[in-house]
Scaffold this active site. Structure first.
Site, mmCIF file in Angstrom:
data_model
loop_
_atom_site.group_PDB
_atom_site.id
_atom_site.type_symbol
_atom_site.label_atom_id
_atom_site.label_comp_id
_atom_site.label_asym_id
_atom_site.label_seq_id
_atom_site.Cartn_x
_atom_site.Cartn_y
_atom_site.Cartn_z
ATOM 1 N N THR A 70 73.374 74.144 -25.344
ATOM 2 C CA THR A 70 74.284 74.521 -24.066
ATOM 3 C C THR A 70 73.240 73.619 -22.727
ATOM 4 O O THR A 70 72.775 73.991 -22.290
ATOM 5 C CB THR A 70 73.733 76.337 -23.367
ATOM 6 O OG1 THR A 70 74.215 76.655 -25.057
ATOM 7 C CG2 THR A 70 75.044 76.119 -22.794
ATOM 8 N N HIS A 71 73.401 72.192 -23.122
ATOM 9 C CA HIS A 71 72.857 70.790 -22.525
ATOM 10 C C HIS A 71 73.808 70.301 -22.460
ATOM 11 O O HIS A 71 73.927 68.400 -22.641
ATOM 12 C CB HIS A 71 71.294 70.784 -22.326
ATOM 13 C CG HIS A 71 70.647 71.553 -23.039
ATOM 14 N ND1 HIS A 71 68.761 70.901 -23.868
ATOM 15 C CD2 HIS A 71 70.356 72.997 -23.068
ATOM 16 C CE1 HIS A 71 68.518 72.423 -23.574
ATOM 17 N NE2 HIS A 71 68.894 73.266 -22.504
#
Lengths: 407, 242, 587
Positions: free
Chosen positions: C513-514
């Site tokens: 989740t970057h």
């Protein structure tokens, strides 16, 4: 683009509108401090309401009372009162209408205040924002709704007189005694009550149960009082809500937020000096030191497992907690009180600590009502009362069941 | 006693917007807290079926007993409660795809784009089990639960690889993957959800479950953790001997 | 009908890390602030109850704390020749939802990017020549690492980061990352104790010539009181970090670090369950008037404000800008436009080593408790003879042994049946995985835009992601996988399994989740949406704070830099913008 802060929602005494520009006069400023010492806001304000415009209903042993509006509104507050009316209320427990008040209004404590302080408080209250908010204060059932009854109560229980200093004691001790017995009205919660609701003066400050909480023994007794605390620890507790090992919970949270955290350091030192002196020579520390339960006791064994799984992540396997975050259970008087109301309540319902400027975390304990059965709560409570040098009688599942039912 | 409420402190400053903002909440000057706060799970109890129909129960029990057969490592998937688990999941928000984006148009996608069918998980089970039942009967000459374990495994393998075609629009491979995924969830999830009975899978692999503090063992390199599993149901298991 | 509310000085969209930091800083200026948060209020003891927070199914699989696709989905495709379709369930990444945002359920890796990362285009061009960048559209950030040093420090102090400095004022420190850029002082807390896996990794990495060090962690090694006076506890290695909230105040989050102070401030108001739909612009298009939001019953409100701070998740920041008409939407065909530009991700790969006789106790873990070798991250190594730019951290950070998700088995193992069961049992305790977290560099065809077909529950277009790993990044990742393999071989296990990164980003399996970029900062208004203070070039009273501002992503977790940018922007607003409101801070 900066604007004045909206203060409409502020509820604590310090953040009140009166703090900003109005507190010009010395008397008003002194009166504001009296309001802090007496913690008027705790009862006479409510969540989301305007300061002093009336509080949440109080459940008393006799029934429900609603703290009235004490803002200077003429119709619904005390705007039509005179200084003499106010004095009469504070010191004699008699309202403007001549009716006797119930001692939920702590005039049996406030009467120790000198007239000058009461007058200062009156001056301050006249400067707060008047709020039109009618409060029906008397909601007691018969016969307690008959205020005439209070005349008899006062005759039995109460004699208005100013504070008498003990000349054998230091000025600090006397200041502390005055604050504790007078405006601070500590005994209102911490002193057991007679069947008539009056203080049991022989047992002053030795702990009392109210509405699911046990307001603990705050005398200088070692085991079940606060005799093991240093003066500075007591001051830190009252000023910040935490002394590193103990963190306030329950009704004391608001007393700290609204009152003691805003007291002058000298006054807190005085309170500590006095409290430590009460019953300090009681060698037994409030009864014979119990022996800890054996670690192979079945409740202790079950409790230890529960503790490891559900409690240790915060309070630590050593029971020492974390400074200003998780209260220490080892050596904790709160954990070892004979009355386990608070202990059970906190395990079942959870609790939230106080917010103060110095210690803003206000950490909270989760509710375990779902997770643990009555037996399990009893086991883990018994365990934490009897490990790490703690010693106190076992807690029964029935006691937990009763508390759960009451909640 | 002179304090206002004990069960709800620090509600200070909770105010609704003037015109009444439904459900939105305005918080100022306070950290909300309530006694007894929380949304604990509702423990699943066996007994009755909330989603599966009788025929589906028979099939599912036979299927999970091959996916997770009884052996010396654990009881079977059925005995571990996997079918009860899946039943309750399908009867709840998972089954109705409550958390999925279910707006059209539904177009065939690339593998990188994930599931693109309009059927909910509950709908996939209903269609998938019926189609599998029929395909097995047609191909293997008997109903799935009557086949030998070897034949049952063969049927499942063929479903898994796509060799066994299902009627209608049912994607057999995808259906098998869903059943396998949910069965494994039931086997390995906390027993509060209806599967993993007696924490059988956790005991099998050595997972201590809902514990929260390993500070006493983080330095014990290469040494088995000495305590058995616990469930969020508060199912405390005594320490293993030694 | 839209209800018009009384004006505020500042409206903040989203109360996660950046929103809470900015709110707290600006509240100290006496400003009247409202934060609008789409999700619910959440706090430790009431919502992250230690009695049931360990529910893997509920939190990790059914994603209780996350944004659900039913609330707001996104569409994806790998390139413009494909038709984007909605991700009907979030898989590859998991955006947060609710007060605290993704700061609630993150792992806690808290990095500083290298100084060279901030001047990436200039630095690489100077060192390797412009040809090396080929199709990449990487940029400088406008701000330098030196300028951000103080802001990084403030975030680390706020969050009680546990680690060991590798370079203090140019002096290389034993035990830290020798490749890091100079910092002024060490982390506020020492590193955590190491579980067996990372300890073994460190030994192997050293023997293979690498320089491993403890990963800087927001899982606190000791009890701590931060500069705001907020107390936090010591991490208990419970293994329920990522996808979970911390139940014992030992993982840094807005709840554990900022909110106890912020929420008490009388000039701050939070409105939860309030979903901002649009930033409303004045007729000239150069000034924001406020925001329109909807509560959970669908009622619409207009909240006027002098200053709008966009502090939602990176992808939502970009969508809101596109929906509000702030900045010209990026067009990959022409390479023009700024909003949606330079969307980047993370280029991850992994290695798993199976042993016969080890016992790792994989459940004894913290989200960021592990070891990193940064020998091949960013430009810490010479790329002269290589065919790519960028790099990655090699991280051994076993985050959990939660068994629905963590069940390694050797290649060739069936997925069910007795053989599967036996293999699962054998491998569970005796397997160690570690990963390569690679940089993600911007390419012309990777961008964010509004989807032409799919709509949200209000009938408004979803965000469309067009992304695939650039060839440069694939080459980088394979080079790094080769390095990771060297360490794996040095461990002496029975069997090694690799998970290498190849083309075609798949939206289904979880990766990272970057998500970064789309509203990037920079010094050229034709190539960036924001100036170096995260202020919109186009609408001066809008600041957009988050990883959306990254021109490209480094081989590191973004939160440390996101926190630093929040302080950096707060300082710019406090010290510059408020003196001259409504004006651009850069010429």
């Amino acid at each position: 683009m900066k604007t004045l802060l909206s203060l409409a929602l502020a509820t604590s005494a310090l953040a009140s509108p009166a703090t900003a520009a109005d507190l010009q006069s010395f008397q008003v400023e002194k009166g504001h401090y009296q309001a802090i010492l007496g913690d008027c806001a705790a009862c006479h304000s409510k969540a989301g309401g305007k300061l002093y415009s009336g509080g949440e209903p109080l459940e008393t042993p006799f029934g429900t009372l609603v703290p009235p509006n004490i803002t200077p509104d003429r119709e619904t507050g005390i705007g039509a009162w005179t200084k003499a009316d106010f004095r009469n209320t504070m010191k004699n427990g008699v309202g403007k209408d001549g009716k006797h008040l119930y001692p939920a209004m702590p005039y049996p404590s406030y009467h120790l205040m000198p007239d000058e302080d009461v007058d200062d408080l009156w001056a301050y209250l006249q400067t707060v924002e008047p709020v039109h908010h009618a409060v029906e204060a008397n909601q007691l059932p018969f016969p307690f709704n008959q205020r005439i009854v209070m005349r008899g109560w006062n005759w039995l229980n109460f004699e208005p007189e100013p504070f008498q200093p003990d000349e054998k004691q230091s000025a600090e001790w006397n200041r502390g005694a005055y604050l504790v017995q007078g405006p601070g009205h500590c005994g209102t919660c911490h002193t057991p009550k007679s069947a008539l609701g009056a203080d049991e003066s022989d047992a002053a400050l030795q702990g009392a149960t109210l509405q699911g909480w046990y307001a603990p023994n705050i005398t200088g007794q070692k085991r079940i009082g606060i005799g093991d605390w240093s003066k500075n620890q007591i001051v830190a507790y009252l000023k910040t809500g935490s002394n590193g090992h103990a963190i306030a919970a329950g009704p004391m949270v608001e007393a700290i937020q609204d009152s003691t955290s805003q007291m002058k350091d000298d006054d807190l030192q005085a309170i500590a000096t006095y409290l430590l002196s009460v019953k300090a020579d009681d060698e037994d520390g409030g009864g014979e030191q119990p022996k800890p339960l054996a670690s192979d006791d079945s409740q202790m064994k079950a409790g230890a497992e529960i503790y490891r799984t559900s409690c240790a992540a915060c309070h630590g396997m050593d029971g020492k907690g974390a400074e200003h975050l998780f209260p220490a259970l080892a050596g904790s008087a709160a954990v070892q009180q004979d009355d386990v109301s608070t202990l059970i309540h906190v395990i079942l319902a959870g609790a939230k600590g106080p917010y103060t400027k110095d210690r803003p975390t206000a950490p909270a304990m989760p509710s375990f009502a779902f997770h643990l059965s009555d037996e399990q709560v009893a086991d883990v409570a018994t365990y934490i009362r009897n490990d790490w040098g703690n010693a106190a009688p076992a807690v029964s599942a029935d006691a937990v069941g009763d508390a759960r039912g009451a909640d | 006693m002179n304090r206002r409420t004990f069960l709800t402190t620090t509600a200070v400053g909770l105010v609704a917007l003037a015109s009444g903002v439904a459900q939105a909440r305005s918080i100022s000057g306070a950290v909300p807290w309530e006694a007894f706060a929380g949304e604990p799970p509702t423990p699943v109890t066996p007994g009755g079926w909330h989603f599966f129909q009788p025929r589906e129960v028979v099939l599912m029990e036979a299927i999970v007993d091959r996916l997770i057969p009884a052996d010396d490592l654990s009881p079977s998937g059925r005995d571990c409660g996997c079918v009860v688990y899946v039943d309750r999941q399908l009867a709840g928000s998972f089954g109705e795809a409550a958390r999925l984006y279910m707006k059209g148009p539904f177009l065939p996608g690339l593998p990188t784009q994930g599931y693109q069918n309009s059927l909910t998980p509950a709908g996939r089970y209903r269609a998938g089990l019926a189609a599998f039942d029929k395909a097995v009967s047609d191909t293997f000459g008997g109903r799935f639960e009557t086949l030998s374990p070897g034949k049952q495994d063969q049927a499942l393998s063929e479903l898994e690889t796509g060799k066994l075609k299902l009627s209608g629009k049912v994607d057999g491979k995808g259906f098998f993957a869903l059943v396998l995924e949910n069965t494994m969830e039931g086997f390995f999830a906390d027993p509060v959800h209806g599967g993993n009975r007696d924490m059988a899978s956790w005991k099998m692999i050595g997972f201590p479950g809902a514990r929260y503090d390993y500070r006493d063992w983080v330095d014990q390199h290469d040494k088995p953790y000495p305590r058995g599993p616990v469930s969020i149901l508060g199912n405390i298991v005594q320490a293993k001997a030694g | 009908m839209t209800t018009i509310l009384p004006k505020k000085d500042v409206v903040i969209i989203g109360l996660g890390w950046t929103g809470s930091i900015l709110a707290n800083e600006l509240a100290d200026e006496g400003l009247d602030i409202v934060a609008l948060e789409r999700g619910p209020w959440r706090d430790t003891a009431t919502d992250f109850n230690i009695a049931y927070m360990q529910d893997e199914l509920r939190y990790a699989i059914r994603k209780d704390l996350f944004l659900h696709a039913s609330e707001e989905a996104m569409t994806m495709r790998n390139n413009t020749s494909e038709t984007a379709l909605p991700m009907r369930d979030y898989g590859s990444f998991l955006p947060g939802r609710g007060v605290g945002g993704a700061g609630v359920h993150w792992n806690g890796h808290t990095w500083r990017f290298y100084d060279s990362d901030f001047e990436l285009k200039s630095h690489l061009t100077e060192r390797y020549g412009a040809d090396r960048l080929a199709d990449l559209t990487i940029e400088d950030w406008g701000v330098t690492g030196r300028e951000l040093e103080h802001s990084y420090d403030r975030f680390e102090q706020l969050a009680g980061i546990s680690g060991k400095a590798g370079n203090i004022d140019g002096r290389i420190e034993e035990g830290g990352n020798p490749f890091e850029s100079p910092r002024k002082r060490d982390y506020p807390l020492p590193p955590n104790r190491m579980p067996y896996g990372p300890a073994l990794f460190a030994d192997a990495a050293k023997s293979a010539g690498f320089h491993p060090f403890p990963t800087p962690a927001a899982n606190l090694s000791q009890n701590y009181v931060n500069p705001l006076g907020v107390a936090m506890g010591q991490c208990s290695y419970c293994g329920f970090c990522e996808r979970f909230a911390c139940a014992n105040y030992s993982k840094s989050s807005p709840q554990t670090c900022v909110l106890p102070v912020l929420m008490r401030k009388p000039n701050f108001e939070l409105r939860s369950n309030s979903d901002v739909r649009k930033i409303e612009l004045a007729k000239d298009g150069k000034t924001a008037r406020g925001v329109t939001y909807v509560d959970t019953s669908g009622r619409e409100f207009f909240q006027p404000a002098d200053l709008v701070l966009v502090c939602a998740y990176a992808l939502h920041n970009v969508r809101l800008m596109l929906l509000s008409g702030i900045g010209q939407p990026y067009d990959p065909a022409t390479g023009e436009g700024t909003t949606g530009r330079n969307y980047c991700y993370q280029t991850n790969a992994g290695v798993t080593v199976f042993f016969d006789d080890k016992n790792f106790n994989p459940f004894i873990a913290g989200g960021a408790i592990g070891q990193t070798a940064d020998d091949f991250n960013g430009d810490s190594f010479d790329h002269s003879a290589l065919d790519f730019v960028g790099g990655g951290g090699i991280n051994c950070i076993p985050t959990s042994g939660r068994p629905i998700q963590h069940r390694p088995v050797p290649k060739g193992t069936p997925k069910w049946g007795s053989a599967w069961k036996k293999a699962t049992k054998e491998a569970y305790q005796s397997t160690l995985s570690f990963g390569v977290q690679g940089s993600s560099y911007a390419a012309r065809g990777n961008y964010l835009s509004l989807d032409p077909t799919y709509k949200d529950r209000y009938g408004v277009p979803l965000l469309r992601m067009t992304f695939d790993f650039p060839d440069n990044d694939i080459r980088m990742s394979h080079y790094l996988s080769d390095r990771a393999l060297e360490i794996a071989k040095a461990m002496g296990g029975r069997e090694i399994a690799e998970a290498r990164r190849d083309k075609s980003w798949n939206s289904v399996p979880y990766q990272s989740t970057h998500n970064t970029g789309g509203a990037i900062m920079g010094s050229d208004p034709t190539k960036s949406a924001l100036n170096k203070y995260l202020q919109s070039w186009d609408v001066a009273n809008v600041f957009v704070i988050g990883a959306s501002a990254f021109p490209q992503n480094a081989g590191k977790n973004p939160t440390g830099t996101v926190g630093a940018l929040a302080y950096w922007a707060a300082d710019a607003i406090r010290n510059q913008y408020l003196r001259n409101p409504g004006k651009g801070l850069v010429g």
